[in-house]
Enzyme design. Structure first.
Site, PDB file in Angstrom:
ATOM      1  N   ASP A  16     115.844 -18.920  80.756  1.00  0.00           N
ATOM      2  CA  ASP A  16     116.192 -19.071  79.350  1.00  0.00           C
ATOM      3  C   ASP A  16     115.296 -18.140  78.543  1.00  0.00           C
ATOM      4  O   ASP A  16     114.120 -18.428  78.327  1.00  0.00           O
ATOM      5  CB  ASP A  16     115.992 -20.517  78.908  1.00  0.00           C
ATOM      6  CG  ASP A  16     116.426 -20.742  77.461  1.00  0.00           C
ATOM      7  OD1 ASP A  16     116.939 -19.788  76.841  1.00  0.00           O
ATOM      8  OD2 ASP A  16     116.251 -21.868  76.965  1.00  0.00           O
ATOM      9  N   HIS A  65     115.763 -17.363  75.402  1.00  0.00           N
ATOM     10  CA  HIS A  65     115.575 -17.992  74.084  1.00  0.00           C
ATOM     11  C   HIS A  65     115.555 -16.979  72.945  1.00  0.00           C
ATOM     12  O   HIS A  65     114.810 -17.124  71.978  1.00  0.00           O
ATOM     13  CB  HIS A  65     114.282 -18.817  74.077  1.00  0.00           C
ATOM     14  CG  HIS A  65     114.422 -20.155  73.419  1.00  0.00           C
ATOM     15  ND1 HIS A  65     113.814 -20.454  72.227  1.00  0.00           N
ATOM     16  CD2 HIS A  65     115.103 -21.261  73.793  1.00  0.00           C
ATOM     17  CE1 HIS A  65     114.115 -21.706  71.886  1.00  0.00           C
ATOM     18  NE2 HIS A  65     114.886 -22.212  72.825  1.00  0.00           N
ATOM     19  N   GLU A 102     120.005 -16.800  80.161  1.00  0.00           N
ATOM     20  CA  GLU A 102     120.526 -17.328  78.904  1.00  0.00           C
ATOM     21  C   GLU A 102     119.920 -16.622  77.690  1.00  0.00           C
ATOM     22  O   GLU A 102     118.712 -16.353  77.661  1.00  0.00           O
ATOM     23  CB  GLU A 102     120.192 -18.823  78.774  1.00  0.00           C
ATOM     24  CG  GLU A 102     120.643 -19.693  79.925  1.00  0.00           C
ATOM     25  CD  GLU A 102     120.042 -21.080  79.813  1.00  0.00           C
ATOM     26  OE1 GLU A 102     119.827 -21.552  78.674  1.00  0.00           O
ATOM     27  OE2 GLU A 102     119.750 -21.681  80.857  1.00  0.00           O
ATOM     28  N   GLU A 153     124.027 -20.956  72.152  1.00  0.00           N
ATOM     29  CA  GLU A 153     123.423 -22.195  71.687  1.00  0.00           C
ATOM     30  C   GLU A 153     123.164 -22.192  70.187  1.00  0.00           C
ATOM     31  O   GLU A 153     123.042 -23.248  69.571  1.00  0.00           O
ATOM     32  CB  GLU A 153     122.131 -22.500  72.442  1.00  0.00           C
ATOM     33  CG  GLU A 153     120.992 -21.547  72.197  1.00  0.00           C
ATOM     34  CD  GLU A 153     119.770 -21.887  73.035  1.00  0.00           C
ATOM     35  OE1 GLU A 153     118.670 -21.951  72.459  1.00  0.00           O
ATOM     36  OE2 GLU A 153     119.909 -22.088  74.252  1.00  0.00           O
ATOM     37  N   HIS A 161     124.709 -26.621  75.640  1.00  0.00           N
ATOM     38  CA  HIS A 161     123.327 -26.723  75.182  1.00  0.00           C
ATOM     39  C   HIS A 161     123.038 -28.161  74.784  1.00  0.00           C
ATOM     40  O   HIS A 161     123.809 -28.785  74.072  1.00  0.00           O
ATOM     41  CB  HIS A 161     123.136 -25.790  73.981  1.00  0.00           C
ATOM     42  CG  HIS A 161     121.733 -25.724  73.483  1.00  0.00           C
ATOM     43  ND1 HIS A 161     121.382 -26.002  72.174  1.00  0.00           N
ATOM     44  CD2 HIS A 161     120.578 -25.384  74.109  1.00  0.00           C
ATOM     45  CE1 HIS A 161     120.086 -25.832  72.013  1.00  0.00           C
ATOM     46  NE2 HIS A 161     119.566 -25.471  73.170  1.00  0.00           N
TER      47      HIS A 161
END
Length: 396
Positions: free
Chosen positions: A205, A207, A231, A257, A307
């Protein structure tokens, strides 16, 4: 049946503020929902109050009609703030309809496609795999797993029946150094492969922390490890950046997300820029919008990777959509729903090993005790605010 009232009950869980919402009806049925943007819960309360003014007296069974009015009724299309309030109300309306008809919500969505739903955690959050004192530091990005810790966590993941192992590049004391963080993540994943081989699928992830160029370099370095998915490598505002990343790497990508509604997912799905879409049902428009995004993705053989950074209500809503969608992938879970403020939330499903069980009670399968919630008043919290080495702000 008519809507009698709508109330918001923010609560503080370890490491998270949760924003449960109740839709009360004149026939005694109460639906539960949850809003996203959990650190802006006062703004959610205000948005709900605006919607409540006209929702009281409406028929809660007309979910699509009310969704359209909530989304478009203020003239300006709903964004993440109004979308979070809308999402909570929408989930509660599905809960009411399921209770009124005596069936779980997944039955209203076409019935089950599967017998259970795989789930994944991240080492360092509040799971049984990593001790609680370490959880806050890891969740805030101030603690790395070294190679030996990664090996130990991986072995425990396998022993407890998990199939996915997710890591993220973090900061040291709030300073994010992309290359150093990327090397740390690569060392963690190499250690996992050394410890357990292919018994765990590796997930990263990012982010939204990297630039497109940094993301390409990192993705290419991950290719030999056979990573399951990477991700949100870049900021969500720059959907076109995924074209550049896609053209330079074979690593499967996921995004979404931070996107609100099907309109923001459209380009990524239609151009097949990602392999997984990550709607957050507590931001994107609830179950109503989530199933539309899922259908759009299905036409391109793109899977869901919903998510879920929140509580048992978000987990329940996601679980029902996963159960009813053929193209659902594994489900993110912050920590086992049965263990999150059990005095406040009563769930008719559980996380057992690497799976979520099937709820059988009518509605979404979560009861919320608003009296017990008073013992957990919400805090005014902020996410970590990170910077680069030169002092400029960067995404957490």
């Amino acid at each position: 049946m008519k809507i009698r009232d709508i109330t918001v009950h923010p609560v503080q869980a370890p490491g998270r503020t949760l924003v449960p919402l109740l839709v009360h009806t004149d026939e005694g049925i109460t639906g539960v929902g949850e809003a996203g943007l959990q650190r802006r819960w006062r703004a959610i309360e205000g948005a709900v109050e605006h919607l409540r003014r006209w929702l009281v007296g409406e028929d809660p069974m007309r979910i699509e009609h009310l969704w359209q009015r909530m989304f478009r009724g203020g003239f300006y299309p709903a964004d993440r703030l109004i979308g979070s309030a809308l999402s909570a109300i929408d989930i509660a309306l599905w809960d009411i309809k399921g209770q009124a008809l005596g069936v779980p919500v997944y039955e209203l969505l076409g019935g089950r496609c599967r017998d259970r739903v795989e789930c994944f955690f991240q080492p360092g959050y509040l799971t049984s795999v990593v001790e609680h004192p370490r959880a806050k530091a890891v969740a805030e990005g101030n603690l790395h797993f070294d190679a030996e810790e990664a090996k130990d966590a991986a072995r425990r993941f396998v022993a407890e029946g998990f199939r996915y192992f997710r890591v993220s590049p973090n900061a040291e004391q709030g300073v994010f150094r992309p290359r150093e963080a990327a090397r740390q993540v690569l060392r963690q994943m190499e250690a996992v492969r050394e410890a357990v081989g292919d018994r765990l699928e590796l997930m990263v992830d990012l982010h939204t922390r990297l630039s497109p160029a940094e993301a390409v370099r990192f993705c290419c370095e991950c290719e030999p490890l056979g990573v399951f998915v990477i991700e949100d490598p870049i900021r969500s505002e720059h959907v076109a950046g995924y074209r550049h990343i896609r053209s330079h790497t074979r690593v499967p990508l996921a995004a979404g997300e931070q996107w609100a509604t099907k309109w923001e997912f459209r380009a990524a799905i239609e151009e097949e820029l990602v392999d997984f879409v990550r709607p957050d049902l507590c931001i994107c428009g609830g179950i109503t919008e989530g199933r539309k995004i899922a259908a759009m993705a299905e036409t391109h053989l793109i899977k869901l990777l919903l998510h879920n950074p929140l509580g048992p209500i978000c987990t329940a809503a996601s679980l029902h959509l996963d159960l009813a969608c053929d193209n659902a992938g594994p489900q993110e879970v912050l920590w086992p729903p049965q263990d999150m403020l059990p005095d406040v939330f009563e769930c008719s499903f559980r996380q057992e090993g690497g799976y979520l069980t099937v709820p059988t009670s009518p509605g979404i399968g979560v009861k919320f005790d608003h009296e017990a919630a008073k013992a957990h008043p919400a805090d005014m919290t902020e996410p970590p605010h990170w910077r680069r080495e030169d002092g400029s702000f960067t995404n957490y």
